[in-house]
Design a protein around this motif. Structure first.
Motif, PDB file in Angstrom:
ATOM      1  N   ALA A 104       0.543  -1.151   0.327  1.00 38.38           N
ATOM      2  CA  ALA A 104       0.364  -0.075  -0.094  1.00 38.38           C
ATOM      3  C   ALA A 104       0.806   0.983   0.402  1.00 38.38           C
ATOM      4  O   ALA A 104       0.463   2.582  -1.159  1.00 38.38           O
ATOM      5  N   PRO A 105       1.897   1.015   0.638  1.00 38.56           N
ATOM      6  CA  PRO A 105       2.513   2.579   0.706  1.00 38.56           C
ATOM      7  C   PRO A 105       3.107   2.618  -0.817  1.00 38.56           C
ATOM      8  O   PRO A 105       3.860   3.970  -0.987  1.00 38.56           O
ATOM      9  N   ARG A 106       4.029   1.786  -1.006  1.00 42.63           N
ATOM     10  CA  ARG A 106       4.494   1.840  -2.192  1.00 42.63           C
ATOM     11  C   ARG A 106       3.640   2.214  -3.594  1.00 42.63           C
ATOM     12  O   ARG A 106       3.812   3.147  -4.417  1.00 42.63           O
ATOM     13  N   HIS A 107       2.311   1.832  -3.090  1.00 39.79           N
ATOM     14  CA  HIS A 107       1.471   2.491  -4.395  1.00 39.79           C
ATOM     15  C   HIS A 107       0.874   2.889  -4.045  1.00 39.79           C
ATOM     16  O   HIS A 107       0.812   4.682  -5.185  1.00 39.79           O
ATOM     17  N   VAL A 108       0.963   4.124  -3.329  1.00 43.96           N
ATOM     18  CA  VAL A 108       0.132   5.356  -2.847  1.00 43.96           C
ATOM     19  C   VAL A 108       1.455   6.110  -3.678  1.00 43.96           C
ATOM     20  O   VAL A 108       1.101   7.247  -4.033  1.00 43.96           O
ATOM     21  N   ALA A 109       2.137   5.779  -3.025  1.00 42.29           N
ATOM     22  CA  ALA A 109       3.904   6.899  -3.528  1.00 42.29           C
ATOM     23  C   ALA A 109       3.525   6.854  -5.088  1.00 42.29           C
ATOM     24  O   ALA A 109       4.251   7.524  -5.592  1.00 42.29           O
ATOM     25  N   HIS A 110       3.308   6.133  -6.043  1.00 45.63           N
ATOM     26  CA  HIS A 110       3.200   5.452  -7.384  1.00 45.63           C
ATOM     27  C   HIS A 110       2.083   6.532  -7.750  1.00 45.63           C
ATOM     28  O   HIS A 110       2.434   7.045  -9.242  1.00 45.63           O
ATOM     29  N   VAL A 111       0.996   6.490  -6.775  1.00 50.80           N
ATOM     30  CA  VAL A 111       0.361   7.142  -7.585  1.00 50.80           C
ATOM     31  C   VAL A 111       0.203   8.624  -7.560  1.00 50.80           C
ATOM     32  O   VAL A 111       0.712   9.660  -8.666  1.00 50.80           O
ATOM     33  N   ARG A 112       1.522   9.264  -6.083  1.00 51.56           N
ATOM     34  CA  ARG A 112       1.774  10.380  -6.465  1.00 51.56           C
ATOM     35  C   ARG A 112       1.985  10.941  -7.446  1.00 51.56           C
ATOM     36  O   ARG A 112       2.516  11.570  -8.268  1.00 51.56           O
ATOM     37  N   HIS A 113       3.438   9.950  -7.448  1.00 54.02           N
ATOM     38  CA  HIS A 113       4.364  10.219  -8.555  1.00 54.02           C
ATOM     39  C   HIS A 113       4.455  10.463  -9.791  1.00 54.02           C
ATOM     40  O   HIS A 113       4.679  11.399 -10.852  1.00 54.02           O
ATOM     41  N   TRP A 114       3.621   9.270 -10.360  1.00 55.85           N
ATOM     42  CA  TRP A 114       2.923  10.277 -12.214  1.00 55.85           C
ATOM     43  C   TRP A 114       1.772  10.375 -11.834  1.00 55.85           C
ATOM     44  O   TRP A 114       1.457  10.821 -12.933  1.00 55.85           O
ATOM     45  N   PHE A 115       1.210  10.527 -11.044  1.00 57.86           N
ATOM     46  CA  PHE A 115      -0.395  11.564 -11.364  1.00 57.86           C
ATOM     47  C   PHE A 115      -0.036  12.774 -11.021  1.00 57.86           C
ATOM     48  O   PHE A 115      -0.401  13.703 -11.311  1.00 57.86           O
ATOM     49  N   PHE A 116      -0.434  13.066  -9.255  1.00 52.75           N
ATOM     50  CA  PHE A 116      -0.520  14.515  -8.118  1.00 52.75           C
ATOM     51  C   PHE A 116       0.345  15.072  -9.084  1.00 52.75           C
ATOM     52  O   PHE A 116       0.540  15.805  -9.016  1.00 52.75           O
ATOM     53  N   ASP A 117       1.671  14.224  -8.371  1.00 56.85           N
ATOM     54  CA  ASP A 117       3.000  15.546  -8.799  1.00 56.85           C
ATOM     55  C   ASP A 117       2.739  16.071  -9.763  1.00 56.85           C
ATOM     56  O   ASP A 117       3.879  16.935 -10.131  1.00 56.85           O
ATOM     57  N   ALA A 118       2.207  15.506 -10.887  1.00 52.27           N
ATOM     58  CA  ALA A 118       1.725  16.835 -12.339  1.00 52.27           C
ATOM     59  C   ALA A 118       1.235  17.874 -12.167  1.00 52.27           C
ATOM     60  O   ALA A 118       0.724  18.584 -13.426  1.00 52.27           O
ATOM     61  N   LEU A 119       0.255  18.152 -11.471  1.00 50.85           N
ATOM     62  CA  LEU A 119      -0.410  18.399 -11.047  1.00 50.85           C
ATOM     63  C   LEU A 119      -0.597  19.676  -9.894  1.00 50.85           C
ATOM     64  O   LEU A 119      -0.828  19.915  -9.330  1.00 50.85           O
ATOM     65  N   LYS A 120      -1.776  20.736 -10.418  1.00 53.64           N
ATOM     66  CA  LYS A 120      -1.684  21.668  -9.292  1.00 53.64           C
ATOM     67  C   LYS A 120      -3.232  21.026  -8.728  1.00 53.64           C
ATOM     68  O   LYS A 120      -3.921  20.998  -9.394  1.00 53.64           O
ATOM     69  N   PRO A 121      -3.110  22.011  -7.405  1.00 49.82           N
ATOM     70  CA  PRO A 121      -3.995  22.496  -6.683  1.00 49.82           C
ATOM     71  C   PRO A 121      -5.652  22.540  -7.395  1.00 49.82           C
ATOM     72  O   PRO A 121      -6.468  21.644  -7.269  1.00 49.82           O
ATOM     73  N   GLU A 122      -5.841  23.488  -8.422  1.00 50.73           N
ATOM     74  CA  GLU A 122      -6.700  23.748  -8.982  1.00 50.73           C
ATOM     75  C   GLU A 122      -7.114  22.992  -9.770  1.00 50.73           C
ATOM     76  O   GLU A 122      -8.465  22.511  -9.969  1.00 50.73           O
ATOM     77  N   GLN A 123      -6.175  21.982 -10.574  1.00 50.07           N
ATOM     78  CA  GLN A 123      -6.645  21.008 -11.152  1.00 50.07           C
ATOM     79  C   GLN A 123      -7.107  19.747 -10.829  1.00 50.07           C
ATOM     80  O   GLN A 123      -7.771  18.998 -10.833  1.00 50.07           O
ATOM     81  N   VAL A 124      -6.582  19.254  -9.214  1.00 50.71           N
ATOM     82  CA  VAL A 124      -6.928  18.352  -8.220  1.00 50.71           C
ATOM     83  C   VAL A 124      -8.741  18.277  -8.516  1.00 50.71           C
ATOM     84  O   VAL A 124      -9.332  17.950  -8.031  1.00 50.71           O
ATOM     85  N   ASP A 125      -8.801  19.809  -8.156  1.00 54.22           N
ATOM     86  CA  ASP A 125     -10.461  20.216  -7.536  1.00 54.22           C
ATOM     87  C   ASP A 125     -11.114  19.811  -8.802  1.00 54.22           C
ATOM     88  O   ASP A 125     -12.221  19.649  -8.932  1.00 54.22           O
ATOM     89  N   ALA A 126     -10.350  20.070  -9.711  1.00 49.50           N
ATOM     90  CA  ALA A 126     -11.258  20.179 -11.526  1.00 49.50           C
ATOM     91  C   ALA A 126     -11.279  19.253 -11.123  1.00 49.50           C
ATOM     92  O   ALA A 126     -12.873  18.319 -12.146  1.00 49.50           O
ATOM     93  N   LEU A 127     -10.671  17.702 -11.301  1.00 39.43           N
ATOM     94  CA  LEU A 127     -10.851  16.582 -11.899  1.00 39.43           C
ATOM     95  C   LEU A 127     -11.846  15.969 -10.919  1.00 39.43           C
ATOM     96  O   LEU A 127     -12.460  15.150 -11.293  1.00 39.43           O
ATOM     97  N   ILE A 128     -11.659  16.243  -9.396  1.00 37.99           N
ATOM     98  CA  ILE A 128     -13.245  16.079  -8.586  1.00 37.99           C
ATOM     99  C   ILE A 128     -14.529  16.105  -9.135  1.00 37.99           C
ATOM    100  O   ILE A 128     -15.307  15.781  -9.442  1.00 37.99           O
ATOM    101  N   ASP A 129     -14.330  17.647  -9.761  1.00 42.35           N
ATOM    102  CA  ASP A 129     -15.684  17.851 -10.084  1.00 42.35           C
ATOM    103  C   ASP A 129     -15.791  17.589 -11.399  1.00 42.35           C
ATOM    104  O   ASP A 129     -16.981  17.115 -11.980  1.00 42.35           O
ATOM    105  N   ILE A 130     -15.192  17.055 -12.408  1.00 43.52           N
ATOM    106  CA  ILE A 130     -15.533  16.451 -13.486  1.00 43.52           C
ATOM    107  C   ILE A 130     -16.261  15.106 -13.387  1.00 43.52           C
ATOM    108  O   ILE A 130     -16.930  14.403 -13.959  1.00 43.52           O
ATOM    109  N   SER A 131     -15.113  13.899 -12.629  1.00 43.06           N
ATOM    110  CA  SER A 131     -15.515  13.102 -12.277  1.00 43.06           C
ATOM    111  C   SER A 131     -16.759  13.278 -11.663  1.00 43.06           C
ATOM    112  O   SER A 131     -17.783  12.091 -11.540  1.00 43.06           O
TER     113      SER A 131
END
Length: 209
Positions: free
Chosen positions: A115-142
């Motif tokens: 689990a710790p490795r998985h969340v680190a991978h998700v953060r590395h390949w996904f969230f680290d590329a996003l700005k906070p407002e982009q995360v909010d936009a993704l939540i809204d789109i979903s």
């Protein structure tokens, strides 16, 4: 014949970008997890669902609903995981045709370590590329797409997935919960709601138990 409502260039870019994003991130996360832990993405997803279930056990049909997998695929997946000692099958006392899939000690150790490795991978390949407002936009789109799916299903004469309402609710106003639910990258959504079995050990669809 009515002319198809073709996607315009902007819509095509959005759709193809979404498909590429989903495929490429999932592929990288699953590949790295396999290298580091020996677990496939499907194995990890099953283990996560079991680890979050009461007593570390679920009926086969509950796993099938959560995964939205075909019966045969899930049966083969469970068989492979039983052979590896990650899960076990146990009979359902009140349903001779039914069975539970149960997390073993080895399965618990595997998912706890992964689990710790998985969340680190998700953060590395996904969230680290996003700005906070982009995360909010993704939540809204979903939330927007998932909320509309039942209505769209009815318009097409299709049965609604039991997980749609839960997924849409998970993408609702709490950003922390929504981020986890809307970006779970694996065979099973890690925050999926598991349908309750018919008491005491009933099957809701008469299929594989």
């Amino acid at each position: 014949m009515t002319e198809p409502d073709w996607l315009d260039e902007r819509e095509q870019r959005a759709w193809r970008g979404y498909l590429a994003l989903n495929t490429e991130v999932q592929r990288r996360v699953a590949r790295q997890l396999l290298r580091e832990t020996g677990l496939t993405g499907a194995e990890y997803a099953v283990l996560v669902s079991l680890s979050e279930a009461p007593g570390g056990r679920l009926r086969v049909f509950q796993l099938r609903h959560a995964a939205e997998w075909e019966k045969t695929r899930l049966t083969h997946q469970i068989t492979r995981m039983v052979a590896r000692g990650l899960v076990a099958r146990e009979p359902c006392p009140d349903d001779p045709r039914g069975a539970f899939v149960v997390l073993t000690e080895a399965g618990w150790e595997a998912v706890t370590a992964a689990a710790p490795r998985h969340v680190a991978h998700v953060r590395h390949w996904f969230f680290d590329a996003l700005k906070p407002e982009q995360v909010d936009a993704l939540i809204d789109i979903s939330r927007s797409v998932l909320t509309r799916l039942p209505e769209a299903d009815r318009a097409m004469g299709e049965p609604c997935s039991q997980s749609i309402a839960a997924e849409a609710e998970a993408c609702g106003p709490d950003p922390a919960g929504a981020i986890e639910a809307c970006t779970a990258l694996g065979g099973l959504s890690e925050m999926s709601e598991i349908p309750e079995p018919c008491p005491p050990c009933g099957n809701d669809d008469g299929g594989d138990r």
